[in-house]
Design an enzyme around this catalytic site. Sequence first.
Site, PDB file in Angstrom:
ATOM      1  CB  ALA A 280      49.619  43.366  42.946  1.00 15.15           C
ATOM      2  CB  THR A 281      44.657  45.411  41.390  1.00 20.20           C
ATOM      3  OG1 THR A 281      44.986  44.531  40.316  1.00 20.20           O
ATOM      4  CG2 THR A 281      43.761  46.517  40.855  1.00 20.20           C
TER       5      THR A 281
ATOM      6  CG  ASN B  60      52.135  41.183  33.382  1.00 20.36           C
ATOM      7  OD1 ASN B  60      52.758  42.231  33.233  1.00 20.36           O
ATOM      8  ND2 ASN B  60      50.956  40.982  32.833  1.00 20.36           N
TER       9      ASN B  60
ATOM     10  CD  GLN C 282      53.882  37.845  37.234  1.00 19.73           C
ATOM     11  OE1 GLN C 282      54.474  36.796  37.482  1.00 19.73           O
ATOM     12  NE2 GLN C 282      52.611  37.877  36.904  1.00 19.73           N
TER      13      GLN C 282
ATOM     14  CB  SER D 163      50.311  39.810  44.059  1.00 16.90           C
ATOM     15  OG  SER D 163      49.346  38.810  43.851  1.00 16.90           O
ATOM     16  N   GLY D 164      49.677  38.202  46.930  1.00 15.09           N
ATOM     17  CA  GLY D 164      49.731  36.899  47.587  1.00 15.09           C
ATOM     18  C   GLY D 164      49.638  35.738  46.612  1.00 15.09           C
ATOM     19  CG  HIS D 165      46.847  35.663  43.064  1.00 13.78           C
ATOM     20  ND1 HIS D 165      46.766  35.221  41.764  1.00 13.78           N
ATOM     21  CD2 HIS D 165      46.744  37.009  43.003  1.00 13.78           C
ATOM     22  CE1 HIS D 165      46.616  36.263  40.958  1.00 13.78           C
ATOM     23  NE2 HIS D 165      46.605  37.356  41.677  1.00 13.78           N
TER      24      HIS D 165
ATOM     25  CB  THR E 203      37.627  44.111  59.396  1.00 18.12           C
ATOM     26  OG1 THR E 203      36.715  44.980  60.071  1.00 18.12           O
ATOM     27  CG2 THR E 203      37.992  42.954  60.306  1.00 18.12           C
TER      28      THR E 203
ATOM     29  CB  CYS F 243      44.326  41.229  33.691  1.00 16.22           C
ATOM     30  SG  CYS F 243      45.216  40.594  35.105  1.00 16.22           S
TER      31      CYS F 243
END
Length: 404
Positions: A75-76, A155, A183, A203-205, A243, A328
Amino acid sequence: MKLPIYLDYAATTPVDPRVAEKMFQYMTMDGIFGNPASRSHRYGWQAEEAVDVARNQVAELINADHREIVFTSGATESNNLAIKGVAHFYNKKGKHIITSKTEHKAVLDTCRQLEREGFEVTYLEPEANGIIPMERLEAAMRDDTILVSIMHVNNEIGVIHDVDAIGELCRSKGIIFHMDAAQSAGKLPIDVQTTKVDLISISGHKMYGPKGIGALYVRRKPRIRLEAQMHGGGHERGMRSGTLATHQIVGLGEAAAIAKAEMATDNARIAKLRDKLWNGIKHIEETYVNGDMTHRVSGSLNVSFNYVEGESLMMALKDLAVSSGSACTSASLEPSYVLRALGLNDEMAHSSIRFSIGRFTTEEEIDHAIETITQSIDKLREMSPLWEMFKDGIDLNQVQWAHH
């Protein structure tokens, strides 16, 4: 029950075992390890097919077209690509951007960088409940405004913005709307067919996928143009070279598919646990929830315990993995800028803890958390001279402290 109990799902989530299992199939010689851009052999074709499937899964989560999904490192990067990409592409049209003071650092610092490049940014103040009033947003709009960037869910405090209304307003003024959904993606329904949002960071995580992978939704109708920030082989329709990390993309796709299928049941269970936690600690004197309680994502609870120092509380709660703000910025001892923007004083902001509950939290863990919190607050307040003064009826705001 495993200690410490993990109650920091807003910082990151564990990878769902189903996601991890799927990812393992895309790394070794026995699996599909090829470069998705290799068009001359089966290894590449299989990898490309896996990426296509995942792209569709992410698109389906927000009801988008698969061609509108650009894979990024998280996301960043998505926030940087969206905000800088729009600013650099449309700078002939205007150089004014609107965001809010409670955004994630990835949005705020990107805007700060654009200010150094000559753009003008308006940072909106939220109400005390954490929500940006629509009239405040509309009043900030100008003829040279090219972009509004407002997060879907905060967040730190978990409040939900009315992105449908923001989208309508932006579209009516011809202003591009970017939404940071780190979020909310996978936790709240998002439908780009009904919400007039042009760019969405994912975001994945934060939704039980791997770290280091994310996506940016880029609307095709009306078409949004971006200037690439990462140059190279022209991957992702020229918007993001590099890639493609097949195993991580597959992980994000699988996480999105699971989130879409299980969102309603997950949310109901998590909201029940969140309410159980709040009902178990709200009787503690001088305890306050930060942010709106109705417009709030199910797993989030940010609580201030007055007359308790936040850092000492964190140490006392060693059995609970919680945070005093965003991960963060949690290394800094500054009070949360999000809570300060809500109007909390330094003391209240410092005494706040963010509890975030997720897919793997159990009822037993919440019971243990309630017990630990209650005991720790009692113990810390027993040692606090401020608590003693408060109990004696002294108004601490009126005390003239001597400066040495």
